[in-house]
Scaffold this active site. Structure first.
Site, short mmCIF file in Angstrom:
data_model
loop_
_atom_site.label_atom_id
_atom_site.label_comp_id
_atom_site.label_asym_id
_atom_site.label_seq_id
_atom_site.Cartn_x
_atom_site.Cartn_y
_atom_site.Cartn_z
N GLU A 4 60.03 60.67 -61.76
CA GLU A 4 60.23 61.97 -62.36
C GLU A 4 58.93 62.60 -62.83
O GLU A 4 58.72 63.79 -62.66
CB GLU A 4 61.21 61.86 -63.52
N ASP A 5 58.07 61.78 -63.44
CA ASP A 5 56.92 62.36 -64.14
C ASP A 5 55.60 62.25 -63.40
O ASP A 5 54.61 62.78 -63.85
CB ASP A 5 56.74 61.66 -65.50
#
Ligand code: MN
Length: 742
Positions: free
Chosen positions: A92-93
């Protein structure tokens, strides 16, 4: 200016120590391959997060390491989950993709990490809480580890919430108590659930939290003295058992103590069960049941037991796998003390839940308790008829979180239903058709109403009749999601069938007018504000809206290209009512009790009392800022409260009563009892209005086979008056129960 993100030497050491600590906390045997993969995941995460920091300023990588440690330490998960926990935020990051993970670690791990990522994005989206919850459960049935790792993630975030802004703290806390705590409970993660709720309270109610924490620490010494006194006379006999054992006092959580203070309305000083005594014996699985009962016998030889408090979850464990023997005894100084007796194995399951249970799979005498639950989750998820909100309601209100009741078929087969389930639930539990055609129910050979609440040991016999079918009021007679959703779909189907006539009539009329059917229906639905087409057809079929009525305002018009369509004649709007001169209106603030909202006099705000829970002076209350109706005052125990907090925690404000103004409030009571002939109503109303001098605003009563159920709205000044009315009614001979309702 961008922050300089380079990790310094000291931080590097911190990270390495955290990692070493993690490795030490892994309890399962690691082979060379596991060890290598964990190392690889760690290095990948360190690299990926190297330029990120948390809100608190510390290097981001400390978070995934901490989450992995919780997985190992507090949930007892193995190497696969630890790898996933280390990688849970990378897709996600950071730059790393799911394919990268799949290439490096294989299908299984990629799947779990994918589940975790999706779960996160579900929460970041603006979608309603209910929909999110459905997603959480969707991943749960695929691989339970996704949810377990998410639990650890949430726990670490809750523990480190300090550097977040206040409104975010409130929102995260609400979500945690709304979704994660009940789920943790259901998965048997008792410690995590308890910590969630304590951390939530610390955020939402810091004053009471601190106060209880302080009182607990002040009374610690005397509590320890007491526990010693309780344990001392047991020791000799316990030593004689010949098995290793541990005996100790275990404090209750701050949240549960607060709950008791709030619901029982007793001060801290009067709560004696601030702790439980636990006895854990170290014996082989074959001997554990016998030894636990032996311990029970030793305890109750010394301290007098209260028989109705005995709970045997060893013979029949809870559906989340919990096994233990509980009893309450009268200890020194006449105080009630809860005693929990269990083996090492049971203790491990009780403390760490599912994962620990897994490890012992095959050893347990009840290996399928989880599967059964997951099956019922799947069943609800697959029901196409339940929308997300209904689903969440079903899920929360019934079965899936609560404890259960054990009942028997006429042949003596045991069936397990959630606590609160009714006789009609039982019928649906046996088979959908048995539910549909259920016409009479006997419990222990006596006829009972369909809404009869089942009790442990009941033997239930259902009579069916092909002419019977579900009706609207059946919904109120069931408590399980399964029965409710089956009845609801039967009702929808019935409505659709009845609406068919309306549809045909409308189709004929629109055909005669030569206007397009679909377009016209769309127009009518929006003109009359029906929720759906089916509702329009149904209203026409039932004569609630007639075709001539429709065509009083609808006429045929032409598009620019000559197409025929419906248009609606504007109804004449009534002229706006002129404001009455001020003196004729009620003075603005009389009749309103005095309140403080966020510590300030409430008169300056536009507020009203919520009708969902009708607060009465003296109730615990809070204020909620609505989108367009100003502030609403709710009871703290309002069934909508958690829901509101979970959605819009930041809109919640503190509210308190300041004076005992001479105003009245509406409070509603539900009364049930035995209908012993005419005059029931007179006796009730006489008691209330003549004897107690209270005004009745509304009263309705329904009788059925010798039972009656009444709802009564009273005008009372405060909770004292209300409680007095409840007590007085309870004392009447033909009244069985009186409860306040919302
Ligand atoms: Mn995370």
């Amino acid at each position: 200016m961008a922050e300089v993100l380079i990790i310094n030497e000291e931080e590097k050491r911190l990270i390495q120590n955290a990692y070493r600590d993690l490795l030490k906390s892994i309890k399962s045997e690691l082979n060379e391959e596991d060890r290598m993969n964990i190392r690889k995941a760690y290095e990948m995460a360190v690299q990926a997060h190297s330029e990120q920091r948390r809100k608190s300023g510390e290097p981001y990588i400390l978070h995934p390491i901490a989450v992995a440690k919780i997985c190992a330490d507090e949930i007892g998960l193995g190497p696969t989950a630890i790898i996933c926990a280390l990688l849970h935020d990378v897709v996600e990051d950071t730059e790393i993709s799911l394919e990268d993970i799949q290439k490096q670690f294989g299908e299984r791990i990629a799947k779990i990490v994918d589940g975790l990522t999706k779960l996160d994005s579900a929460y970041n989206a603006e979608s309603p809480q209910a929909e999110n919850f459905r997603k959480v459960l969707g991943t749960l049935v695929e691989d339970v580890r996704v949810v377990l790792i998410k639990m650890a993630d949430r726990l670490h975030n809750m523990r480190t919430l300090g550097s977040m802004p206040r409104h975010k703290q409130l929102k995260i806390a609400a979500e945690t108590s709304y979704v994660y705590a009940p789920l943790a409970h259901r998965l048997g993660l008792y410690n995590i659930k308890t910590e969630y709720l304590d951390l939530c309270m610390k955020i939402t109610d810091p004053e009471n939290y601190q106060e209880i924490a302080q009182k607990l620490s002040e009374t610690k010494r005397s509590r320890e003295e007491y526990i010693k006194e309780f344990i001392a006379p047991l020791k000799d006999n316990l030593d004689d058992i010949g098995a290793h054992y541990e005996i100790f006092g275990r404090p209750k959580s701050i949240y549960s103590i607060w709950n008791k203070i709030r619901t029982k309305r007793v001060p801290f000083e009067e709560i004696y069960d601030l702790f439980a005594v636990r006895i854990v014996v170290d014996v082989t699985p074959e001997k554990e049941k016998l030894v636990c009962w032996q311990v029970y016998s030793i305890v109750t030889d010394v301290h007098t037991p209260i028989p109705e408090r005995l709970k045997d979850w060893i013979t029949t464990p809870k559906s989340n796998g919990y096994e233990s023997l509980h009893t309450t005894v009268i200890g020194p100084k006449g105080r009630y003390v809860e005693v929990q007796i269990r083996s090492n194995r049971m203790d491990e399951i009780a403390e760490r839940g599912y994962a620990a249970h897994w490890k012992y799979k095959g050893l347990s005498r009840h290996p399928d308790v989880y599967e059964r639950w997951l099956d019922s989750v799947r069943e609800i998820l697959e029901d196409p008829n339940s929308d997300a909100v209904e689903f969440l309601g079903d899920f929360k209100s019934n079965n899936l979180f609560n404890e259960e009741v054990f009942v028997y078929t006429p042949k003596g087969d045991m069936r397990i239903l959630p606590k609160g389930a009714t006789a009609l639930d039982f019928a649906f539990h046996i088979h959908t058709d048995v539910g549909y055609y259920c016409s009479a129910i006997k419990v222990n050979n006596k006829m009972v109403p369909m809404g009869y609440k089942l009790r442990n040991g009941d033997q239930v016999q259902i009579t069916t009749n092909k002419n019977q079918k579900p009706s609207e009021d059946w919904i109120k007679m069931v408590a399980t999601g399964k029965a409710r959703s089956k009845i609801r779909s039967a009702m929808k189907e019935e409505r659709r069938r009845k609406g068919e006539i309306g549809r045909e009539a409308l189709e004929r009329k629109l055909g005669n007018l030569k206007v397009d059917f679909d377009r016209s229906v769309e127009q009518l639905v929006s003109q009359y504000e029906f929720p759906s087409h089916a509702d329009l057809y149904y209203a026409i079929a039932m004569g609630e809206l007639t075709i001539p009525e429709i065509f009083k305002t609808a006429k045929v018009d032409f598009d620019k290209d000559g197409q025929r369509h419906l248009s609606f004649v504007e109804e004449e709007k009534p002229a706006p009512v002129e404001e009455k001169p001020r003196r004729e209106r009620k003075p603005k603030f009389t009749g309103k009790p005095r309140l403080l909202i966020n510590g300030e006099p409430a008169e300056q705000f536009n507020y009203t009392f919520a009708t969902c829970c009708n607060p009465v002076q003296g109730d615990d209350i809070f204020a909620y800022l609505t989108a367009n109706a100003g502030l609403k005052i709710h009871r703290a125990t309002c069934p909508n409260a958690t829901n509101l907090m979970a959605h819009y925690g930041y809109r919640v404000m503190k509210a308190e009563w300041i004076t005992t103004a001479d105003t009245t409030f509406v409070a509603a009571l539900k009364i049930t009892g035995i209908d012993d002939g005419p005059g029931v109503i007179e006796r009730l109303t006489h008691k209330i209005s003549t004897m107690l001098g209270l005004n009745i605003r509304s009263f309705n009563i329904e009788g059925n086979e010798g039972y009656y159920e009444g709802r009564i709205s009273l005008l009372v000044r405060n909770t004292d008056q209300l409680n007095m009315a409840i007590r007085a009614l309870q004392n009447l001979s033909n009244v069985s129960t009186v409860v306040r309702i919302d």
